[in-house]
Enzyme design. Sequence first.
Site, PDB file in Angstrom:
ATOM      1  N   GLU B 435     -41.815   2.511  34.333  1.00 33.36           N
ATOM      2  CA  GLU B 435     -41.456   3.362  33.191  1.00 33.36           C
ATOM      3  C   GLU B 435     -41.825   4.814  33.447  1.00 33.36           C
ATOM      4  OE1 GLU B 435     -41.186   2.667  29.280  1.00 33.36           O
ATOM      5  OE2 GLU B 435     -41.899   0.593  29.271  1.00 33.36           O
ATOM      6  N   GLY B 436     -41.724   5.230  34.689  1.00 28.32           N
ATOM      7  CA  GLY B 436     -42.123   6.591  35.025  1.00 28.32           C
ATOM      8  C   GLY B 436     -43.539   6.563  35.540  1.00 28.32           C
TER       9      GLY B 436
END
Lengths: 254, 630
Positions: B435-436
């Site tokens: 998610e990053g």
Amino acid sequence: MSGRVLVGVKRVIDYAVKIRVKPDNTGVVTDGVKHSMNPFCEIAVEEAVKLKEKKLVKEVVAVSCGPQQSQETIRTALAMGADRGIHVEVSGNDYETLGPLQVSKIMAALAKKEDAQIIILGKQAIDDDCNQTGQMTAALLDWPQGTFASEVTLDGDKIKVVREIDGGLETIKINTPAVLTADLRLNTPRYATLPNIMKAKKKKIANVKPADLGVNLTSKLEVLRVEDPPQRQAGMKVETVEDLVGKLKESGKV
Amino acid sequence: MNVNSFLALSRAFPRGKNRLVCHAWHLGKQALRVQQRRTIRTHSRSLAYAKDLFLGQINKAEVFPYPEIGSDELEEVKQFVAPVEKFFNEEVDSAKIDREAKIPAETLNGLKELGLFGIMIPEEYGGLGLSNTMYARLNEIIALDGSIAVTLAAHQAIGLKGILIAGNEAQKKKYLPKLASGEHIAAFCLTEPGSGSDAASIQTLATLSEDGKHYLINGSKFWISNGGFADIMTVFARTAVEVDGVKKDKITAFIVEKAFGGISSGKPEDKLGIRGSYTCEVSFDNVPVPVENVIGEVGGGFKVAMNILNSGRFSMGSSCAGMIKKLMELTSEYAVSRKQFNRSLSEFGMIQEKFALMAINAFVMESMAYLTAGMMDRPGVPDCSLEAAMVKVFSSEGGWICCSEALQVLGGLGYTKNYPFERYVRDCRILPIFEGTNEILRMYVALTGMQYAGKVLTGKIKEMKKGNIFMAVNMAGKKLRTSLGASVDLGLTGKDGVVHPSLEESAKKLEQNVNLFGMTVESLLYRYGKSIVDEQLVLKRVADVLINLYAMTAVLSRASRSISIGLRNHDHEVLLANTFCNDAFFKNNYSMVQLQKHSPENNDASIKKIAQAVLENRSYICSHPLERTF
């Protein structure tokens, strides 16, 4: 026959919670403690909803006696499939002293008012373990009772109930209207799914006061003291049976 | 007159309380206010709270009072939580899921029936239509099993989010109902073997067919959660577009059905943690996708991807908080009953420290997550991407540390598979990565804020260059006031204060930090200008300070509300809030000291030299200590 089933549901401390006695020994701590529907009441609701799904009854009404928070318990019953709810408002001191006798008077009054055909209750509540409400309700209404039910079959205007008793299983046939109390193996309650909870928001819960039903809530019982069970003591090993008998005589048990 | 030399002059006269300066300062302050108002009005979509911290200002209205939900909504939330908790306690065998690396079909069915596959899909499409806040609340429970949490998140937080936030009515009607019921499962296909953090560099191609009715997608995607069984995928590919008559390659988002054909998936990756989640490679071989399935605009895919990812991040805060709270229960039972040296573990300081760490972390994560969710639920759709990123960074790292410490309390027992701690540790390790990655998110947070501050400052400098002497004088005045030791008052306490008096000390610390942060940001911009983009170690510290500032704001806001309305155990909240703020205050000051010019506490130059030497050699380069030269 109205085809209406009344199901009693009780709000109790959740079974997984570690119970603590209040410092003044007047009861257990309930403030801020997780509560949920009595597990045997869940089984009762499940049975009633199953009967409705089999089209053997027409309407399932969930009833709970207690303070404002009892409405949450009724909502769970609605989410499991009950059609409507009745909340009998009992709070404060009346709630502290509410016991099987008072609840059974209320259930009897409601059964007459709602023209119920069957009343299903849990066999006992996990907080007081009374195992009396079902039996008392049947007595007040002069209805037959099928308690500790592990199997229920509707047969015309009679009900066949398989009961779990100490000696094994007993099968009886009783007339309707009747009172049944649910035992553990009657069924496995369904989960209240989130979509059903949302649908249940639209179902009605009626508010009733015990006085409206002509019920007197005064209790003949008084709780003197509540305390923890005694700590388990260490055991003793003995060599022979004579030693054992001797020790038992010593401690005055024999 | 050159601004810098003017400022240098002003610094040379620290004690000069020049009457002219004071008068001009007041006028300058007015001019500054006008300047600010003008700048804010030019923003198209207002960024929420964090950006103003870069200017040394606290935008009180955004974060005080702490967001609340109506009592009806709260009732509903409590109703929802009960069956989900029951399901996870009774029907989810996490050890089995981890061991067999598979979520059993009955468990998935149970989740579908509970309605957990369509939590945020509107009711009209068959979902539950719940808000961000409710979603965060349910995630506290879902996070008890990492594999299930990731499977559900891959499906609804990113997999179908594109259709939800950027799709048109026809797409929503066609796809959302089956996705809400769980009949169809979604996946998010952006990452490729050569493009992870650098998402804009993806190579999957979508070429328009001759009849212009559909695109053909070719390429392969990597690390796709739910990749093996997803029916609907949001796929990102390059498409040829024309921008002002120039042919360019831009990313477009597509809704791709498995049924379109040409899609194959590899075997599931054998992972360290979240082993029940199906992660694999997905290949696209001339997959025909009708043009109606483009999400948003052709060429607008990158923005869609970023919006999707930004909108789901905040829930990691509540997920981690839920997990830590569970760990605290399990661990404290052990610490209280286990005895060594004739005392229970709970009496020893180093063990107590671990519990305090877990309590503080859970408290901060909850506060940040629900503050962010509350901001996102406000009408007007504010851009909370900065705040969400900060929640993600703090929670992922805090969660990892707390899991490890919880395992430590149980010692050897915690290390065995007989207890769930090792599984929680393994499941947590993915949090700072997906998610990053936290590295990218730190850069994003620091750069976005500095860009905003830079714009405002450039605006000020332009004014000064135009001859607006008041602007220069105002800035000089500000420097004067600070160097004269004037106390900082950003409005958190006192007459119009929003923080409860019991938290006054911590609020003052926050104000001091924010003020110093604003000045630090300013001096960094002057020192580096545009080249700050390459100074990752500087930006890392900026991000760390900012995250702490947001965390401090969240706990102060939440604790103030708890005291004001008299929630149970609010005095414990005050204790947690004050302890955290005290700790963060000094950490922030240290980071900011390291950011000063020629700071002796700063080892960055040496760190770079060491790294360079090691990487050139692809190994450790020191001679062995036992080596001799003769």
